[in-house]
Enzyme design. Structure first.
Site, PDB file in Angstrom:
ATOM      1  N   GLY A  83      34.921  53.573  41.595  1.00  0.00           N
ATOM      2  CA  GLY A  83      33.232  53.278  41.472  1.00  0.00           C
ATOM      3  C   GLY A  83      32.989  52.352  39.882  1.00  0.00           C
ATOM      4  N   ARG A 133      38.783  49.178  41.114  1.00  0.00           N
ATOM      5  CA  ARG A 133      38.429  48.117  40.909  1.00  0.00           C
ATOM      6  C   ARG A 133      38.558  48.346  39.301  1.00  0.00           C
ATOM      7  NH1 ARG A 133      34.579  44.780  43.139  1.00  0.00           N
ATOM      8  NH2 ARG A 133      34.104  46.559  44.319  1.00  0.00           N
ATOM      9  N   CYS A 188      37.947  27.832  59.958  1.00  0.00           N
ATOM     10  CA  CYS A 188      37.313  27.776  60.463  1.00  0.00           C
ATOM     11  C   CYS A 188      36.105  27.986  60.748  1.00  0.00           C
ATOM     12  CB  CYS A 188      37.705  26.862  62.122  1.00  0.00           C
ATOM     13  SG  CYS A 188      38.885  25.342  61.674  1.00  0.00           S
ATOM     14  N   GLU A 189      35.088  28.337  60.077  1.00  0.00           N
ATOM     15  CA  GLU A 189      34.340  29.362  59.869  1.00  0.00           C
ATOM     16  C   GLU A 189      33.448  28.299  58.522  1.00  0.00           C
ATOM     17  OE1 GLU A 189      33.474  32.068  61.320  1.00  0.00           O
ATOM     18  OE2 GLU A 189      35.923  32.230  62.052  1.00  0.00           O
ATOM     19  N   TYR A 209      40.664  44.574  45.881  1.00  0.00           N
ATOM     20  CA  TYR A 209      39.692  44.363  46.722  1.00  0.00           C
ATOM     21  C   TYR A 209      40.484  41.961  47.500  1.00  0.00           C
ATOM     22  CZ  TYR A 209      38.078  48.098  46.436  1.00  0.00           C
ATOM     23  OH  TYR A 209      38.129  50.210  45.943  1.00  0.00           O
TER      24      TYR A 209
HETATM   25  C1  LIG Z   1      37.100  53.171  47.430  1.00  0.00           C
HETATM   26  C2  LIG Z   1      37.717  54.024  46.520  1.00  0.00           C
HETATM   27  C3  LIG Z   1      38.038  53.942  45.516  1.00  0.00           C
HETATM   28  C4  LIG Z   1      37.651  53.096  44.572  1.00  0.00           C
HETATM   29  O1  LIG Z   1      36.696  52.185  44.602  1.00  0.00           O
HETATM   30  P1  LIG Z   1      36.395  51.922  43.077  1.00  0.00           P
HETATM   31  O2  LIG Z   1      35.024  50.586  43.146  1.00  0.00           O
HETATM   32  O3  LIG Z   1      37.775  50.036  43.527  1.00  0.00           O
HETATM   33  O4  LIG Z   1      36.489  52.208  41.414  1.00  0.00           O
HETATM   34  C5  LIG Z   1      37.835  55.704  45.311  1.00  0.00           C
HETATM   35  N1  LIG Z   1      37.575  56.595  45.609  1.00  0.00           N
HETATM   36  C6  LIG Z   1      37.256  56.366  47.315  1.00  0.00           C
HETATM   37  C7  LIG Z   1      37.417  57.826  48.056  1.00  0.00           C
HETATM   38  C8  LIG Z   1      37.663  55.549  47.989  1.00  0.00           C
HETATM   39  O5  LIG Z   1      36.627  55.404  49.192  1.00  0.00           O
END
Ligand SMILES: *Cc1c(COP(=O)(O)O)cnc(C)c1O
Length: 402
Positions: free
Chosen positions: A225, A262, A328-329, A357
């Protein structure tokens, strides 16, 4: 400096380019932040699952956080050892659970009581003991986009603390379950430390109360995250992140598992597209390019912002334009009201921060082949996924044509 013009000449557009050196630096920064502690960085494969990218992380010593058995197999194929692989996700099929047990990965992150029951049953049938971790939902607001918030009770992920406790006790009493960890992941693109600290505190308290009833966990899995800078966001420094987590863990001798996606790949990636046409509908300016939402869906899906750069010095005053693709959106756009100079057919645009992503969320919508993917390392470029051809797209339909 990456020579984007050269890469476009060599590989065509639309094109994804990944700078492996950037990924290495990000990985090292985070690993360094946990120095002196037992830690496992498990790269969240879904962020960018290209085999060569995953293999690069394998070489750096990374583990893998997987959300399907396909990702588990990708991780293994790319050289990540089974004892560094986790399997997360809210809806695992029986066959996925069975295969994960057969492959003997580090642990399965369980997300509901019902799932725990299935894992136990399948482990019993296979005469195995399943290592599990429970994903708890600490009900903390991560202050991110609602689509990528996961740590509130209104989100489908994890179980509340009370349920988790019940599950740990039942796992402890089962011959076929071995509770080894606890897991939380409150959202993506997190830019504030407080929600993370708050969640970690709740989870650390849980670990202590479990220890009091003789349930000793080894893995403290803080999820992923960590946010990155797309535009002008202030981001969390890895060191501060590690300190915030460690600060909640006094007295706990556990391996910290971190699942960054990410953070490791987003700013290592570039999406390159060519200008096809400029057009105006009344006063509204559009730049039509050859890349589209089927290549990079984040702007359409989350209204996400990607910085845009024009390759080569373009003259002329900028004015706001929507950058749109051929799909086409009306939702098919890569940027809205972006200040751009007058552009010509064949000009190249770079969308920054496209390494997470991006390609992975791509599709064949409108029978468009997915982009090629190229890596750059030490100044050398190399194709790591071929551009999809028409034949590739229809391969699974052709022999079934009625
Ligand atoms: C998507 C996800 C991550 C990675 O999230 P990021 O925001 O890309 O770091 C880590 N753990 C779980 C369980 C996820 O679903």
């Amino acid at each position: 400096m990456i020579d984007f013009e050269y890469l476009v000449k060599k590989y065509g557009t639309p094109l994804y380019v990944y700078d492996l050196d950037h990924m290495t630096r990000q990985f090292s920064k985070l690993k360094e932040a946990f120095r002196g502690r037992k830690s496992l960085l498990a790269y969240a494969i879904k962020a960018n699952s290209n085999l060569s990218v995953v293999s690069h992380f394998a070489k750096l010593g990374s583990g893998a956080d997987c959300v399907s058995i396909g990702e588990v197999k990708r991780a293994l194929l790319a050289g990540i050892p089974k004892y560094k692989i986790l399997f997360s996700g809210v809806g695992k099929r029986d066959d996925e659970i069975a295969e994960a047990l057969k492959l003997d990965i580090l642990y399965i992150n369980v997300e509901s009581e019902a799932e725990l029951g299935r894992v136990e049953m399948i482990a019993k049938e296979m005469n195995k003991e399943a290592r599990i971790s429970i994903r708890v939902n600490p009900n903390v607001d991560p202050k991110t986009h609602p689509y990528i918030s996961t740590g509130l009770h209104e989100n489908k992920f994890g179980v509340d603390m009370e349920t988790a406790k019940r599950m740990y006790i039942s796992a402890k009493n089962s011959e076929h379950l071995d509770p080894v960890g606890i897991h939380f992941h409150i959202g993506s693109q997190l830019t504030e430390l407080n929600p993370i600290r708050e969640a970690a505190e709740i989870v650390a308290d849980m670990v202590r109360s479990l220890a009091a009833i003789d349930i000793e966990l080894k893995f403290f899995d803080v999820g992923g995250g960590l946010g990155i800078r797309y535009n002008d966001e202030t981001t969390i420094e890895p060191y501060d992140y590690a300190q915030a987590v460690l600060g909640t863990m006094t007295g706990l001798d556990m391996t910290i598992v971190c699942e960054p996606g990410r953070f490791l790949t987003a700013n290592a990636g570039y999406f390159l597209t060519k200008v096809l046409y400029e057009k105006k509908n009344g006063e509204k300016r559009f730049v039509v390019v050859d890349g589209a939402m089927n290549d990079l869906i984040r702007p359409s899906l989350y209204n996400a912002f990607h910085r845009v750069e024009v390759v080569g010095r373009k003259k002329g005053e900028t004015s706001p334009a929507d950058i749109v693709g051929p799909v086409c959106e009306s939702g098919d756009f890569l940027a809205k009201d972006y200040p751009l100079p007058p552009l010509d057919h064949g000009d190249i645009l770079i969308l920054h921060s496209a390494g997470a992503y991006g390609f992975g969320m791509g599709s064949n919508y409108n029978t468009r082949g997915r982009s090629a993917e190229v890596i750059v390392e030490n100044g050398k470029d190399r194709l790591v996924r071929k551009r999809e051809s028409f034949e590739d797209i229809i391969a699974l339909e052709r022999e079934y044509l009625i």
